[in-house]
Design an enzyme around this catalytic site. Sequence first.
Site, PDB file in Angstrom:
ATOM      1  N   ARG C  37       0.900  -1.254   0.092  1.00  0.00           N
ATOM      2  CA  ARG C  37       0.097  -0.028  -0.125  1.00  0.00           C
ATOM      3  C   ARG C  37       1.055   1.265  -0.014  1.00  0.00           C
ATOM      4  NH1 ARG C  37      -4.780  -2.801   1.074  1.00  0.00           N
ATOM      5  NH2 ARG C  37      -4.248  -4.540  -0.342  1.00  0.00           N
ATOM      6  N   ASP C 146     -27.237   5.584   6.724  1.00  0.00           N
ATOM      7  CA  ASP C 146     -25.810   6.033   5.831  1.00  0.00           C
ATOM      8  C   ASP C 146     -25.995   7.369   5.484  1.00  0.00           C
ATOM      9  OD1 ASP C 146     -23.342   4.180   4.864  1.00  0.00           O
ATOM     10  OD2 ASP C 146     -23.726   5.996   3.648  1.00  0.00           O
TER      11      ASP C 146
HETATM   12  C1  LIG Z   1     -16.814   1.103   4.696  1.00  0.00           C
HETATM   13  S1  LIG Z   1     -18.319   1.401   4.923  1.00  0.00           S
HETATM   14  C2  LIG Z   1     -18.823   0.350   6.253  1.00  0.00           C
HETATM   15  C3  LIG Z   1     -20.029  -0.367   6.179  1.00  0.00           C
HETATM   16  C4  LIG Z   1     -20.360  -1.579   6.949  1.00  0.00           C
HETATM   17  N1  LIG Z   1     -20.760  -0.743   8.426  1.00  0.00           N
HETATM   18  C5  LIG Z   1     -19.095  -2.505   7.226  1.00  0.00           C
HETATM   19  O1  LIG Z   1     -18.413  -2.496   8.525  1.00  0.00           O
HETATM   20  O2  LIG Z   1     -18.856  -3.433   6.705  1.00  0.00           O
HETATM   21  C6  LIG Z   1     -18.269   3.140   4.819  1.00  0.00           C
HETATM   22  C7  LIG Z   1     -19.729   3.720   4.999  1.00  0.00           C
HETATM   23  O3  LIG Z   1     -19.774   5.005   5.720  1.00  0.00           O
HETATM   24  C8  LIG Z   1     -20.530   5.988   5.007  1.00  0.00           C
HETATM   25  N2  LIG Z   1     -20.243   7.190   5.692  1.00  0.00           N
HETATM   26  C9  LIG Z   1     -19.174   8.149   5.456  1.00  0.00           C
HETATM   27  N3  LIG Z   1     -19.321   9.322   6.078  1.00  0.00           N
HETATM   28  C10 LIG Z   1     -20.315   9.134   6.846  1.00  0.00           C
HETATM   29  C11 LIG Z   1     -21.170   9.928   7.929  1.00  0.00           C
HETATM   30  N4  LIG Z   1     -20.686  11.112   8.018  1.00  0.00           N
HETATM   31  N5  LIG Z   1     -22.065   9.745   8.532  1.00  0.00           N
HETATM   32  C12 LIG Z   1     -22.722   8.421   8.095  1.00  0.00           C
HETATM   33  N6  LIG Z   1     -22.125   7.645   7.131  1.00  0.00           N
HETATM   34  C13 LIG Z   1     -21.040   7.722   6.617  1.00  0.00           C
HETATM   35  C14 LIG Z   1     -20.235   5.721   3.695  1.00  0.00           C
HETATM   36  O4  LIG Z   1     -20.989   6.485   2.921  1.00  0.00           O
HETATM   37  C15 LIG Z   1     -20.023   4.260   3.619  1.00  0.00           C
HETATM   38  O5  LIG Z   1     -21.235   3.552   3.122  1.00  0.00           O
END
Ligand SMILES: C[S@@+](CC[C@H](N)C(=O)[O-])C[C@H]1O[C@@H](n2cnc3c(N)ncnc32)[C@H](O)[C@@H]1O
Lengths: 129, 208, 280
Positions: C37, C146
Site C-alpha cells: 500500500r 448512511d
Molecule cells: C466502509 S463502509 C462500512 C460499512 C459497514 N458498516 C461495514 O463495516 O462493513 C463506510 C460507509 O460510511 C458511510 N459514511 C461516510 N461518512 C459518513 C457520515 N458522516 N455519516 C454516516 N455515514 C457515513 C459511507 O457512505 C460508507 O457507506
Amino acid sequence: MSTPQKRILVVDDAATVRMYHRSILEGAGFEVTEAINGIEALEKALTRPFDLYLVDINMPKQDGYAFLRELRKQDIPQTPAIMISTESESRDRSLAYVAGANLYLVKPIKPHELLANCRLLLGLAGGAE
Amino acid sequence: MAFVKRSQTTTVGQDERGYSRDFEGLCAELEAPNPTARRWAARDLAAHPGAAQVLIARLEVEPDAAVREAIMISLTEIGDAVTVQGLVKCLRSEDASLRNEAIEAMKHLPDTVAPVMAGLLADPEPDIRIFAVNVLESLRHPDVEQWLIEVISEDAHINVCATAVDLLGEVGTEAAVGPLEALKRRFPAEPYIEFAADLALRRIRDEG
Amino acid sequence: MSKLTISEEDFRKFREFFYRKTGIQFDGGKRYFVDKRLIERIEATGSESFRSYFTMLRFQASGEELQALTNAMTVNETYFFREEYQFECLVNSILPEIVKTKKPGSTIRIWSIPSSSGEEPYSIALYLTEFWKGIDSWDVELISSDIDTDILNKARNGKYSQRSIQHLPKDLLQRHFHKTGDGDYQISDDFRAAVEFTRVNLAEPADTRPYRGFDVIFCRNLLIYFDDLSRQKAAEVFFDALNPGGFICLGHSESMSRITSLFRVRKFPEAIVYQKPEAR
Ligand SMILES: C[S@@+](CC[C@H](N)C(=O)[O-])C[C@H]1O[C@@H](n2cnc3c(N)ncnc32)[C@H](O)[C@@H]1O
C-alpha cells in the site's frame, strides 16, 4: 532463561518513554506490548493477560489510576503492576497503592532499577540488587 | 414476535430538553439532579459565548464523567480567554482525570492558549510545567518548537526536560540539534535523557 | 515492476507514525500488506522515495494524503457476515444480558450505522432469525443509516453480487435469497421489510438527535475516517442514543480507547465491546 518468556504491557502516552522501556525490557529477554492510555491497556489486557503491567499515571482519556482500578475490578488475577509517575509526593504514592499498584517508581528510571523491580515482582532470580 | 418497524415519528426519541433554552434556563438546568439534563444543558450552552464561566464552575463540582466530557467539548467550542483561564485552574486540581481532560481541551485552542504558554512554562510547580509541555503536544502553533527548545535549554527539572524531548523528536528541526546536545551534557548521568535526546537527534537528521 | 522498496527502518518509522495518528498498529506479519500500500501511494503521489513521501505525509497542511493513505490501509468494502464474531457476540452474550433488563412485550432496538449497501444490517437480521431463540419472544426494531443516498437505495433493494455473499452459509443463502436474472442474489422481502434504512450524517447533530433509546449500536469501519474531535462527538451521539447498559460494537481495527472514556470496556468470550454505564 528456560522459563517461558514473560510478557509486559507498557502503558504510557509518550512514545519515547514506551520505546525506552521497550529497549530495556526486550534487551533483557521480556516480550513487550505497548498501550497509549488506560482504556487501550485494558482492552489489550482483557484480550490476552500479561505477567506485569508498567503504568504511567498521567495519560489522556484514562489515567493510570482508573486503569488499575478497572483492571482489578474485571476478571484479571492479581497480576503485579508498577505505577510510574513524575511526581514524588506521597499523595500520588498512596493513591497508586489504593488503586492497586504493587510498586511506585518515580521518573526518570534507570535501566537497572527498572529491570531489578520487574524481576522482583515477577519472582525471577536477580530481582534484588 | 418478529421484526417491527415503527413510524419515523415514534422512532424519534423523547427529547430531554423540555425546559427553557435561554441562557438563564440552561444555567439552572446545569444544576439539575438528572445527569442527562445536565449534559444537554452543558451542550446547548456552547451556543452562548458568555457561558465559559458557568461551565468552568460546574466542572469543578461535577461528579459525572459524561457531563464533564460534554462540558469540555462545549468549552473547546467557546474557546475564549475565560475558558483558558478556567482550564489552567483545572491543571492544578488534585483530580488526575480533570487535569488530563483540561490538557486535552487546551490542545484544541492554540490561539487562546498561546498567550498564557510562556507563563505556564515558567510556573514554579514542575508538574504544571510538565502539563504545559503536554499541551504543546498537539497544539498547532508556529512557536511550539521554540518553546520546547527554551524548556530543554533552561528548565532545571529533569522530568520537564524529558517530556519536552519526547516532543522535539516529532517537531524538532536543525534548530533543536545544538540544544539537544547541550541537554545531554547538562544531565550526563541520566540514561533516559541520553536515550530520548539521541532518538530525537536521529529523527531530525534523518529528515533534514 | 516497481523498483521501490521499504527498508526495515522505514517500516518501523512508518508503523510508529501511523499508530500515533490512527491507533492502528501493524505487526511484522502485516509487513507485505503495508509495503504494498505504501509503494502504491508513493507512486500515486509521484514521490521519489519513501523519505520524501514520508516528509510530505507528516507535514502536509491539508492532511489529504494521510486520509488517502488511511483509506488505502483500511479495507473498504462491506460484505455479509463480515467480522462475524460480533454477531455471535450479539446473540450469545449481548442480547441475553439485554433481555434480562427488559420488560416482556417491550421492543429491542438496534442501530447499524453506517449501513453502506446493507450487508451489515441484513447480516444482523439473518443472525437473529437463524441463531437467536429470543426472536420468538421479543420484538426487534432494526434501523440502519448512511450518509450516502445512492447506497441507501441499493441497500433497500437488497441485491448483491457473488462477491458480497461469499461468506454466507449455503443453506442460509438458499432459504433467504433468490437468484436474479443477471446472476445476482436478492434478499427476501421479509428481510427487506425488517430493516428501516434512513439517511443520517453521523457528524450532524440535527440528523442524530432523534436517535434515542437503542439497546445495541453497530458502528463499524466509519470512525476510522474521522478526526479526533469528530470521533469524540460521534461517541457523544452514541452515548445519547443508547439506553443505560446498552452496548456498542466497533470495527475490529477501531477502539474507543483513543476517543472517549464514556463507555466501559466489556469482554465477552467472542469479542470486546463497549457498554454505557447503568444509571447511578
Ligand atoms: C466502509 S463502509 C462500512 C460499512 C459497514 N458498516 C461495514 O463495516 O462493513 C463506510 C460507509 O460510511 C458511510 N459514511 C461516510 N461518512 C459518513 C457520515 N458522516 N455519516 C454516516 N455515514 C457515513 C459511507 O457512505 C460508507 O457507506
